[in-house]
Scaffold this active site. Sequence first.
Site, PDB file in Angstrom:
ATOM      1  N   HIS A  56       0.813  -1.215   0.000  1.00 22.79           N
ATOM      2  CA  HIS A  56       0.000   0.000   0.000  1.00 22.79           C
ATOM      3  C   HIS A  56       0.853   1.274   0.000  1.00 22.79           C
ATOM      4  CE1 HIS A  56      -3.183  -2.741   0.756  1.00 22.79           C
ATOM      5  NE2 HIS A  56      -2.835  -2.992   2.007  1.00 22.79           N
ATOM      6  N   HIS A 217      -6.654  -4.513  -1.293  1.00 23.22           N
ATOM      7  CA  HIS A 217      -5.898  -5.763  -1.201  1.00 23.22           C
ATOM      8  C   HIS A 217      -6.104  -6.627  -2.445  1.00 23.22           C
ATOM      9  CE1 HIS A 217      -6.329  -4.550   3.056  1.00 23.22           C
ATOM     10  NE2 HIS A 217      -5.118  -5.051   3.172  1.00 23.22           N
TER      11      HIS A 217
END
Length: 335
Positions: A56, A217
């Site tokens: 991320h 994700h």
Amino acid sequence: MKKFMNVAASMVAESLEGFVSAHDRVVVFGPGRKFIRRRHLTPGKVAIISGGGAGHEPMHVGFVGHGMLDAACTGHIFTSPTPDQIIAAIEETDTGAGCLLIVKNYDGDIMNFEMAAEAVIGRHRIETVIASDDVAAQGAARSSGRRGVAGTLIVEKILGAAAEAGMNLAGLKALGERLSTQIRTMGVALSGVTVPDTARATFTLEPDEMEVGVGIHGEPGLFRQKITDADTIASMICSTILADMELQNSDRALLLVNGFGGTPTPELYLIYNVARRLFEVSGIRIVRSLVGTYVTSLDMAGLSVTLSLFDEEALRLWDEPVLTAALQWGRHDQR
């Protein structure tokens, strides 16, 4: 799959080593390299700690520094950090005023941060704020309720500034809970994520398809549809966000357009321009803006739009100085 890496198993550790080396004026490794912390801790200040799986970046390690996070714990790609990483960060950064944990609303993150908090009861004062800004919550994978996505950045910035100004642990907890009612995000994607460990995409789309309501994700969204023009995509996102918000006592807002890792900057600004116009037509004044690649999903081609309503306190804290690898503005302590 083509990646600039040696082997998948060591990719995260090697990347973090490079990150700390590149930003050693601001950050250092904690003991055992279990987490990354700001180079200069402030005695008597509440420590702000967050974390999550790698993939991320720049969230969360890129938000460690003056005016934001004191420490960030990084797990394997798309995997929560372990309780022992979080415990180590608490032990290192609590300088007497306790620790506030900012946790994205994913089941693994919630579980491991709770386990860490329970393990240090009696030695440290701990409070937790859950980031949960994703409007695509119904049927979402990996979480119960709204996922914590790009709006987590806003929570970390505002609470980090409040802690820097001396707000106590109870005040930070209350402020964080108010913020959760004022921030909403929605994401769309044009491709899935190529995960190094598996060497395959998390989902595949036809050349003329897009995925609506994706997480960070690599989860599929709520539905897929034929790709259309930017005006139509932005209108769909903005109308969904507005339908999920109560304007409360403020019509002022921050507009964040965030890239997922594989979206060119000109496309982000194009969507920003459309979204701003749509929100302003709805009576919302965009008083602050942030456009860029901040909360990613590795190489996903996609973006998210976040609207955060601002009262006077939130606006003031957003404007407070910050010095991190990913966000820098204002006059700050550069020791």
